[in-house]
Design a protein around this motif. Structure first.
Motif, PDB file in Angstrom:
ATOM      1  N   GLY A 263      -8.126   9.910   0.257  1.00 18.62           N
ATOM      2  CA  GLY A 263      -7.393  10.768   1.178  1.00 18.62           C
ATOM      3  C   GLY A 263      -6.878  10.096   2.420  1.00 18.62           C
ATOM      4  N   GLN A 264      -6.756   8.775   2.408  1.00 17.35           N
ATOM      5  CA  GLN A 264      -6.182   8.077   3.556  1.00 17.35           C
ATOM      6  C   GLN A 264      -4.739   8.521   3.778  1.00 17.35           C
ATOM      7  OE1 GLN A 264      -6.741   4.026   2.135  1.00 17.35           O
ATOM      8  NE2 GLN A 264      -8.242   3.641   3.747  1.00 17.35           N
ATOM      9  N   LEU A 265      -4.305   8.456   5.013  1.00 18.68           N
ATOM     10  CA  LEU A 265      -2.927   8.808   5.336  1.00 18.68           C
ATOM     11  C   LEU A 265      -2.015   7.588   5.226  1.00 18.68           C
ATOM     12  CD1 LEU A 265      -3.538  11.101   8.408  1.00 18.68           C
ATOM     13  CD2 LEU A 265      -2.308  11.773   6.334  1.00 18.68           C
ATOM     14  N   PRO A 266      -0.816   7.759   4.706  1.00 13.62           N
ATOM     15  CA  PRO A 266       0.149   6.654   4.706  1.00 13.62           C
ATOM     16  C   PRO A 266       0.721   6.460   6.102  1.00 13.62           C
ATOM     17  CG  PRO A 266       1.175   8.637   3.866  1.00 13.62           C
ATOM     18  CD  PRO A 266      -0.278   8.981   4.109  1.00 13.62           C
ATOM     19  N   THR A 267       1.369   5.347   6.304  1.00 10.78           N
ATOM     20  CA  THR A 267       2.052   5.125   7.574  1.00 10.78           C
ATOM     21  C   THR A 267       3.378   5.873   7.570  1.00 10.78           C
ATOM     22  OG1 THR A 267       3.253   3.181   6.796  1.00 10.78           O
ATOM     23  CG2 THR A 267       1.035   2.822   7.709  1.00 10.78           C
ATOM     24  N   ALA A 268       3.926   6.082   8.742  1.00 12.58           N
ATOM     25  CA  ALA A 268       5.233   6.731   8.850  1.00 12.58           C
ATOM     26  C   ALA A 268       6.297   5.935   8.104  1.00 12.58           C
ATOM     27  CB  ALA A 268       5.619   6.892  10.318  1.00 12.58           C
ATOM     28  N   THR A 269       6.186   4.596   8.143  1.00 11.62           N
ATOM     29  CA  THR A 269       7.152   3.740   7.445  1.00 11.62           C
ATOM     30  C   THR A 269       7.087   3.953   5.944  1.00 11.62           C
ATOM     31  OG1 THR A 269       7.020   2.069   9.185  1.00 11.62           O
ATOM     32  CG2 THR A 269       7.879   1.372   7.047  1.00 11.62           C
ATOM     33  N   GLN A 270       5.882   4.074   5.395  1.00 16.41           N
ATOM     34  CA  GLN A 270       5.733   4.315   3.958  1.00 16.41           C
ATOM     35  C   GLN A 270       6.376   5.641   3.556  1.00 16.41           C
ATOM     36  OE1 GLN A 270       1.401   3.778   3.904  1.00 16.41           O
ATOM     37  NE2 GLN A 270       1.663   2.156   2.366  1.00 16.41           N
ATOM     38  N   ILE A 271       6.145   6.656   4.359  1.00 17.07           N
ATOM     39  CA  ILE A 271       6.722   7.966   4.058  1.00 17.07           C
ATOM     40  C   ILE A 271       8.242   7.920   4.159  1.00 17.07           C
ATOM     41  CG2 ILE A 271       6.742  10.413   4.673  1.00 17.07           C
ATOM     42  CD1 ILE A 271       3.971   9.899   6.024  1.00 17.07           C
ATOM     43  N   GLU A 272       8.740   7.253   5.179  1.00 12.21           N
ATOM     44  CA  GLU A 272      10.192   7.170   5.372  1.00 12.21           C
ATOM     45  C   GLU A 272      10.879   6.514   4.177  1.00 12.21           C
ATOM     46  OE1 GLU A 272      10.328   5.108   9.039  1.00 12.21           O
ATOM     47  OE2 GLU A 272      10.113   6.914  10.276  1.00 12.21           O
ATOM     48  N   LYS A 273      10.237   5.507   3.588  1.00 13.08           N
ATOM     49  CA  LYS A 273      10.826   4.840   2.420  1.00 13.08           C
ATOM     50  C   LYS A 273      10.941   5.802   1.234  1.00 13.08           C
ATOM     51  CE  LYS A 273       9.451   0.091   3.511  1.00 13.08           C
ATOM     52  NZ  LYS A 273       8.626  -1.082   3.109  1.00 13.08           N
ATOM     53  N   VAL A 274       9.911   6.638   1.048  1.00 19.12           N
ATOM     54  CA  VAL A 274       9.955   7.622  -0.037  1.00 19.12           C
ATOM     55  C   VAL A 274      11.011   8.686   0.250  1.00 19.12           C
ATOM     56  CG1 VAL A 274       8.634   9.453  -1.185  1.00 19.12           C
ATOM     57  CG2 VAL A 274       7.570   7.249  -0.758  1.00 19.12           C
ATOM     58  N   VAL A 275      11.110   9.097   1.505  1.00 23.70           N
ATOM     59  CA  VAL A 275      12.129  10.067   1.899  1.00 23.70           C
ATOM     60  C   VAL A 275      13.522   9.509   1.641  1.00 23.70           C
ATOM     61  CG1 VAL A 275      13.163  11.237   3.893  1.00 23.70           C
ATOM     62  CG2 VAL A 275      10.674  11.278   3.562  1.00 23.70           C
ATOM     63  N   GLU A 276      13.744   8.259   1.989  1.00 25.11           N
ATOM     64  CA  GLU A 276      15.038   7.618   1.751  1.00 25.11           C
ATOM     65  C   GLU A 276      15.340   7.530   0.257  1.00 25.11           C
ATOM     66  OE1 GLU A 276      14.855   3.849   3.654  1.00 25.11           O
ATOM     67  OE2 GLU A 276      14.804   4.682   5.685  1.00 25.11           O
ATOM     68  N   GLN A 277      14.320   7.302  -0.524  1.00 22.28           N
ATOM     69  CA  GLN A 277      14.492   7.185  -1.976  1.00 22.28           C
ATOM     70  C   GLN A 277      14.903   8.521  -2.594  1.00 22.28           C
ATOM     71  OE1 GLN A 277      10.930   5.899  -3.988  1.00 22.28           O
ATOM     72  NE2 GLN A 277      11.672   6.545  -5.994  1.00 22.28           N
ATOM     73  N   HIS A 278      14.277   9.597  -2.141  1.00 21.46           N
ATOM     74  CA  HIS A 278      14.519  10.912  -2.748  1.00 21.46           C
ATOM     75  C   HIS A 278      15.600  11.716  -2.042  1.00 21.46           C
ATOM     76  CE1 HIS A 278      11.151  10.934  -5.632  1.00 21.46           C
ATOM     77  NE2 HIS A 278      10.524  10.193  -4.740  1.00 21.46           N
ATOM     78  N   LEU A 279      15.948  11.347  -0.828  1.00 28.03           N
ATOM     79  CA  LEU A 279      16.992  12.023  -0.044  1.00 28.03           C
ATOM     80  C   LEU A 279      16.578  13.424   0.405  1.00 28.03           C
ATOM     81  CD1 LEU A 279      20.152  10.917  -2.057  1.00 28.03           C
ATOM     82  CD2 LEU A 279      19.098   9.822  -0.066  1.00 28.03           C
ATOM     83  N   PHE A 280      15.303  13.689   0.478  1.00 32.46           N
ATOM     84  CA  PHE A 280      14.787  14.915   1.084  1.00 32.46           C
ATOM     85  C   PHE A 280      13.395  14.605   1.606  1.00 32.46           C
ATOM     86  CE2 PHE A 280      14.113  15.192  -3.528  1.00 32.46           C
ATOM     87  CZ  PHE A 280      12.736  15.292  -3.593  1.00 32.46           C
TER      88      PHE A 280
END
Length: 291
Positions: A263-280
């Motif tokens: 249950g560790q949290l990802p970094t904001a950068t990790q999340i942003e990369k996934v957001v950029e990949q999916h476009l939402f």
């Protein structure tokens, strides 16, 4: 950032009138509930706001109720369950789908014996060879611990030669079971589409399941609902498309790609990369569903 990283639901839950919870990767890992989840569900229940469990399980809801109870998720912790298996069964009952027009009755099922309930009591015949089938129902892999979609390529090519359409009762590509990722029906459906097969998928993120959720919750304003899931591709995409705020649980299906444990949290950068990949984007990100 278009999302907010949170440590628990206590600070945001009062802002909503109903909750949609995913199961695999959010409530449980296929073996047992995640730490803190049952307490969190109980806290949500205290608000007397409706909770619906929305799952891409390729079986009808009664089987899911029994499965949840076997791992300690009591029926009183939620109001309703809706599965992709339920949606698939409704399609079989109505016979209005183009794949089921005419005298189509015989189907070949790709999936494990545990995937039950889709055709119970209906006027269809389950056959055991492609040659006898009029269409395919895909609920998953027969043995998802050892097989991959490639093990089904030859069978799918035979089905394609006969132009057999496929109803897919679980759009998920993969699922977490314990700490291991296993392929789901959606991965087989994707391969069938890749080689030219006709496929229809039911469940998240497709519109019909959310139409039924809104009806069951008796809520007209989707902004009053919070959806909690672990998959950008299904949970978060479906919520976004229907104007529903969402919580991405990072300890589920995305944990491996982010290198997370317990249950560790990802970094904001990790999340942003996934957001950029999916476009939402999810509205919030949390490690596990805790209060």
């Amino acid at each position: 950032m278009s999302f907010k990283i949170i440590s628990g639901l206590s600070g945001i839950a009062p802002n909503y009138d109903a909750f949609i919870l995913d199961l695999w990767g959010v409530v449980h890992n296929g073996h047992h509930p995640y730490p803190g989840v049952l307490d969190c569900m109980d806290r949500l229940r205290e608000s007397e706001k409706p909770i619906i469990l929305l799952s891409n399980a390729p079986r009808t809801n009664g089987y899911v109720v029994n499965f949840l109870e076997s791992m300690g998720v009591a029926r009183g912790r939620y109001d309703q369950i809706l599965t992709s298996g339920d949606i698939t069964r409704e399609v079989l009952v109505s016979r209005e789908h183009p794949f089921l027009k005419g005298a189509v009755k015989a189907f070949y099922q790709i999936g494990a014996d545990r995937d039950k309930g889709l055709d119970d009591g209906l006027d269809y015949q389950k056959v055991f060879s492609i040659e006898e089938a009029s269409f395919l129902i895909c609920t998953g892999l027969v043995d998802d611990q050892t097989e991959t979609p490639e093990d089904y390529r030859e069978l799918l090519q035979d089905a394609l030669k006969r132009d057999l359409p496929m109803l897919c009762a679980n759009p998920d590509l993969t699922v977490m079971r314990g700490t291991t990722i296993h392929y789901c029906a959606g991965a087989i459906a994707a391969l069938y589409e890749e080689i030219g097969g006709r496929v229809e998928l039911f469940g998240k993120p497709y519109p019909e399941v959310y139409r039924q959720v809104m009806t069951k919750l008796n809520i007209q304003d989707p902004s009053r609902i919070l959806a909690i899931g672990d998959s950008m591709r299904t949970d978060i995409k479906g919520a976004n498309a229907n104007g529903i705020d969402s919580v991405l649980v990072s300890g589920g299906i995305h944990a491996e790609e982010w290198g997370l444990k317990d249950g560790q949290l990802p970094t904001a950068t990790q999340i942003e990369k996934v957001v950029e990949q999916h476009l939402f984007s999810p509205t919030y990100v949390i490690g596990h569903m805790v209060w």
